[in-house]
Enzyme design. Structure first.
Site, PDB file in Angstrom:
ATOM      1  N   SER A 107      40.172  49.357  41.757  1.00 20.20           N
ATOM      2  CA  SER A 107      39.200  48.596  42.563  1.00 20.20           C
ATOM      3  C   SER A 107      38.769  49.430  43.759  1.00 20.20           C
ATOM      4  O   SER A 107      39.523  50.296  44.234  1.00 20.20           O
ATOM      5  CB  SER A 107      39.875  47.313  43.069  1.00 20.20           C
ATOM      6  N   TYR A 146      46.945  43.548  47.865  1.00 21.65           N
ATOM      7  CA  TYR A 146      46.051  43.816  46.727  1.00 21.65           C
ATOM      8  C   TYR A 146      45.658  45.301  46.734  1.00 21.65           C
ATOM      9  O   TYR A 146      45.721  45.977  45.696  1.00 21.65           O
ATOM     10  CB  TYR A 146      44.800  42.932  46.803  1.00 21.65           C
TER      11      TYR A 146
HETATM   12  N1  LIG Z   1      35.787  41.139  39.584  1.00 26.00           N
HETATM   13  C1  LIG Z   1      35.705  42.119  40.468  1.00 26.00           C
HETATM   14  O1  LIG Z   1      34.785  42.196  41.287  1.00 26.00           O
HETATM   15  C2  LIG Z   1      36.757  43.188  40.491  1.00 26.00           C
HETATM   16  C3  LIG Z   1      36.648  44.174  41.470  1.00 26.00           C
HETATM   17  C4  LIG Z   1      37.589  45.191  41.495  1.00 26.00           C
HETATM   18  C5  LIG Z   1      38.602  45.226  40.562  1.00 26.00           C
HETATM   19  N2  LIG Z   1      38.697  44.241  39.631  1.00 26.00           N
HETATM   20  C6  LIG Z   1      39.805  44.333  38.655  1.00 26.00           C
HETATM   21  O2  LIG Z   1      39.339  44.000  37.375  1.00 26.00           O
HETATM   22  C7  LIG Z   1      40.428  43.503  36.590  1.00 26.00           C
HETATM   23  C8  LIG Z   1      40.001  42.261  35.832  1.00 26.00           C
HETATM   24  O3  LIG Z   1      39.739  41.240  36.757  1.00 26.00           O
HETATM   25  P1  LIG Z   1      38.574  40.184  36.576  1.00 26.00           P
HETATM   26  O4  LIG Z   1      37.626  40.415  37.683  1.00 26.00           O
HETATM   27  O5  LIG Z   1      38.078  40.162  35.197  1.00 26.00           O
HETATM   28  O6  LIG Z   1      39.346  38.831  36.941  1.00 26.00           O
HETATM   29  P2  LIG Z   1      39.807  37.592  36.033  1.00 26.00           P
HETATM   30  O7  LIG Z   1      38.633  36.981  35.355  1.00 26.00           O
HETATM   31  O8  LIG Z   1      40.638  36.739  36.932  1.00 26.00           O
HETATM   32  O9  LIG Z   1      40.693  38.278  34.926  1.00 26.00           O
HETATM   33  C9  LIG Z   1      41.998  38.696  35.193  1.00 26.00           C
HETATM   34  C10 LIG Z   1      42.810  38.533  33.946  1.00 26.00           C
HETATM   35  O10 LIG Z   1      44.145  38.975  34.214  1.00 26.00           O
HETATM   36  C11 LIG Z   1      45.002  38.018  33.646  1.00 26.00           C
HETATM   37  N3  LIG Z   1      46.325  37.990  34.260  1.00 26.00           N
HETATM   38  C12 LIG Z   1      46.661  37.669  35.509  1.00 26.00           C
HETATM   39  N4  LIG Z   1      47.997  37.703  35.664  1.00 26.00           N
HETATM   40  C13 LIG Z   1      48.511  38.036  34.458  1.00 26.00           C
HETATM   41  C14 LIG Z   1      49.814  38.216  33.968  1.00 26.00           C
HETATM   42  N5  LIG Z   1      50.886  38.005  34.725  1.00 26.00           N
HETATM   43  N6  LIG Z   1      49.971  38.570  32.677  1.00 26.00           N
HETATM   44  C15 LIG Z   1      48.915  38.747  31.859  1.00 26.00           C
HETATM   45  N7  LIG Z   1      47.654  38.570  32.267  1.00 26.00           N
HETATM   46  C16 LIG Z   1      47.454  38.228  33.560  1.00 26.00           C
HETATM   47  C17 LIG Z   1      44.289  36.689  33.850  1.00 26.00           C
HETATM   48  O11 LIG Z   1      44.850  35.714  33.007  1.00 26.00           O
HETATM   49  P3  LIG Z   1      44.682  34.135  33.303  1.00 26.00           P
HETATM   50  O12 LIG Z   1      43.329  33.797  32.778  1.00 26.00           O
HETATM   51  O13 LIG Z   1      45.799  33.535  32.533  1.00 26.00           O
HETATM   52  O14 LIG Z   1      44.806  33.959  34.780  1.00 26.00           O
HETATM   53  C18 LIG Z   1      42.879  37.091  33.484  1.00 26.00           C
HETATM   54  O15 LIG Z   1      42.689  37.057  32.095  1.00 26.00           O
HETATM   55  C19 LIG Z   1      41.582  43.307  37.570  1.00 26.00           C
HETATM   56  O16 LIG Z   1      42.507  44.359  37.446  1.00 26.00           O
HETATM   57  C20 LIG Z   1      40.921  43.349  38.926  1.00 26.00           C
HETATM   58  O17 LIG Z   1      41.793  43.790  39.947  1.00 26.00           O
HETATM   59  C21 LIG Z   1      37.791  43.226  39.564  1.00 26.00           C
END
Ligand SMILES: NC(=O)c1ccc[n+]([C@@H]2O[C@H](COP(=O)([O-])OP(=O)(O)OC[C@H]3O[C@@H](n4cnc5c(N)ncnc54)[C@H](OP(=O)(O)O)[C@@H]3O)[C@@H](O)[C@H]2O)c1
Length: 303
Positions: free
Chosen positions: A153, A179
Site C-alpha cells: 500500500s 497498518y
Molecule cells: N482498497 C484500497 O484502496 C487499498 C489500498 C492499499 C492497499 N490495499 C490492499 O489491498 C488488499 C486487498 O484489500 P481490499 O481493498 O480488496 O479490501 P477488502 O475488500 O476488505 O478485501 C480484503 C480481503 O482480505 C480478507 N481477509 C481479512 N482478514 C483475513 C484473514 N484473517 N484471513 C483470510 N482473509 C482475510 C477479507 O475477508 P473477509 O471478507 O472475510 O473480511 C477480504 O476478502 C489488502 O492487502 C489491502 O491492504 C487496498
C-alpha cells in the site's frame, strides 16, 4: 510495452494450465483478481476465511463466466493452524502452483490479536502471508515460471517497525501506524525473499503491487474514509490492475513494484513504481525475516 500504452486485462494471455491462489478473494481486489484470472482459464483457488462469502464469490464468478475452474478453500491468515491446514490440503490436491497472490488484508481495526497473539494487522497482513508462503515455497519452486505477488500500500510510507513492540503491547495502539508497519513489512518480505531466492540460484520471481485508492470494504473501520471513497476511490476493476500486472507482465523484473501511475499513485493504470527508501533497508528486512521465522516457527529452506 510502449510507455504510453495502458496495461489492462487485455494484456493477459490465456492462462490455461496455471494454478493460482488468491488470498482474501471473497471481496474487493482479491475477488476481482480471481475473477479475471479465472476468465483467462487459470484454475483459481479462492482462499478465504469465510465459507459462505467464498461460495458466493465463486457463484458470482461462475455466473459471469462459463466453464471456469474456481474453487473455495478455507484459509484464516490470523491462525497459524489454519494456514498449515490450508497448505497441507493444497499440497495433497495440487502438484503445481504458478501464482501465489498474497492479497488479503485488514486496515485500522480496533486493537485485537490473532489466534497466535500477533497484533491483528501485522499478524494477518505480514506474519500470516510469511507463514503461508514458506509452506508453499517448495511447490512454487518446482513449478516453471512461477511467481509470488505481495500486495502492499501507499500506506507503507507511514510504516516504521518497532522490533521491541511489534504487537503494540507496550505502546498506545495507533491503528494507522500499525497498518503502515504491516504494509512496509510486505515490502521487506518481497525484497528479502527475492534476494534470498536469487542467492540460492532460484529464478523464481517475487513482485509487489499496491492498488492506490480503490473503493472496497477495506475502509470498513473508518466512516470518513468510506465517505471519501465516494470522492476519490477507483473502481475495483481498475484497482486490481496493478496486482494483475505484477502477477502476469512478462517484462517484470525481480522485486518490481507496480501501482497506479496517476496523481499520488492514488489512481490510474498500472506502472512500475518505487517504494520508499526505508523499505529497501536490507538490515531491517533481514531482521524482520529472522523474527518472522522465529515467531511463526516456519523456516524457509533456501540454501
Ligand atoms: N482498497 C484500497 O484502496 C487499498 C489500498 C492499499 C492497499 N490495499 C490492499 O489491498 C488488499 C486487498 O484489500 P481490499 O481493498 O480488496 O479490501 P477488502 O475488500 O476488505 O478485501 C480484503 C480481503 O482480505 C480478507 N481477509 C481479512 N482478514 C483475513 C484473514 N484473517 N484471513 C483470510 N482473509 C482475510 C477479507 O475477508 P473477509 O471478507 O472475510 O473480511 C477480504 O476478502 C489488502 O492487502 C489491502 O491492504 C487496498
Amino acid at each position: 510495452m510502449n510507455k504510453n500504452q495502458r496495461w489492462t486485462t487485455g494484456n493477459i494471455p490465456d492462462q490455461t494450465g496455471k494454478v493460482v491462489i488468491v488470498t482474501g478473494s471473497s471481496s474487493g481486489i482479491g475477488y476481482e483478481t480471481a475473477r479475471v484470472l479465472a476468465s483467462k482459464n487459470a484454475e483459481v483457488i479462492v482462499a478465504v476465511r469465510n465459507q459462505t462469502k467464498g461460495d458466493k464469490a465463486v457463484q458470482q464468478i461462475k455466473a459471469q463466466h462459463q466453464d471456469v475452474h474456481v474453487k473455495v478453500m478455507l484459509l484464516d491468515l490470523a491462525s497459524l493452524k489454519s494456514i498449515k491446514n490450508f497448505a497441507d490440503e493444497f499440497k495433497q490436491n495440487f502438484d503445481r502452483l504458478d501464482l501465489l497472490i498474497n492479497n488479503a488484508g485488514v486496515m485500522i481495526p480496533p486493537y485485537s490479536k490473532t489466534e497466535d497473539g500477533f497484533e491483528l494487522q501485522i499478524g494477518t497482513n505480514h506474519f500470516g502471508h510469511f507463514a503461508l508462503t514458506g509452506q508453499l515455497l517448495d511447490l512454487i519452486q518446482c513449478t516453471p515460471m512461477s511467481r509470488i505477488v505481495n500486495v502492499s500500500s501507499v500506506g507503507h510510507r507511514g510504516g516504521n517497525l518497532n522490533f521491541d513492540d511489534l504487537n503494540w503491547e507496550k505502546r498506545d495502539y495507533k491503528a494507522m501506524r500499525a497498518y503502515g508497519d504491516s504494509k512496509i513489512a510486505n515490502l521487506y518480505f518481497t525484497y528479502e525473499l527475492q534476494r534470498r531466492l536469487t542467492q540460492s540460484g532460484s529464478d523464481l520471481l517475487v513482485t509487489a503491487a499496491h492498488p492506490g485508492w480503490t473503493g472496497t470494504d477495506l475502509q470498513r473501520h473508518s466512516g470518513p474514509m468510506q465517505f471519501m471513497n465516494k470522492l476519490f476511490a477507483m473502481p475495483i476493476e481498475q484497482g486490481a490492475l496493478p496486482t494483475l500486472r505484477a502477477a502476469i507482465d512478462d517484462q517484470a523484473q525481480r522485486g518490481d513494484y507496480f501501482g497506479p501511475g496517476g496523481f499520488m499513485e492514488w489512481n490510474g493504470y498500472p506502472v512500475k513504481v518505487s517504494s520508499n527508501k526505508r523499505s529497501h533497508d536490507k538490515t531491517i528486512a533481514s531482521k524482520l525475516w529472522d523474527v518472522s521465522e522465529a515467531l511463526t516457527d516456519i523456516r524457509y529452506n533456501l540454501n
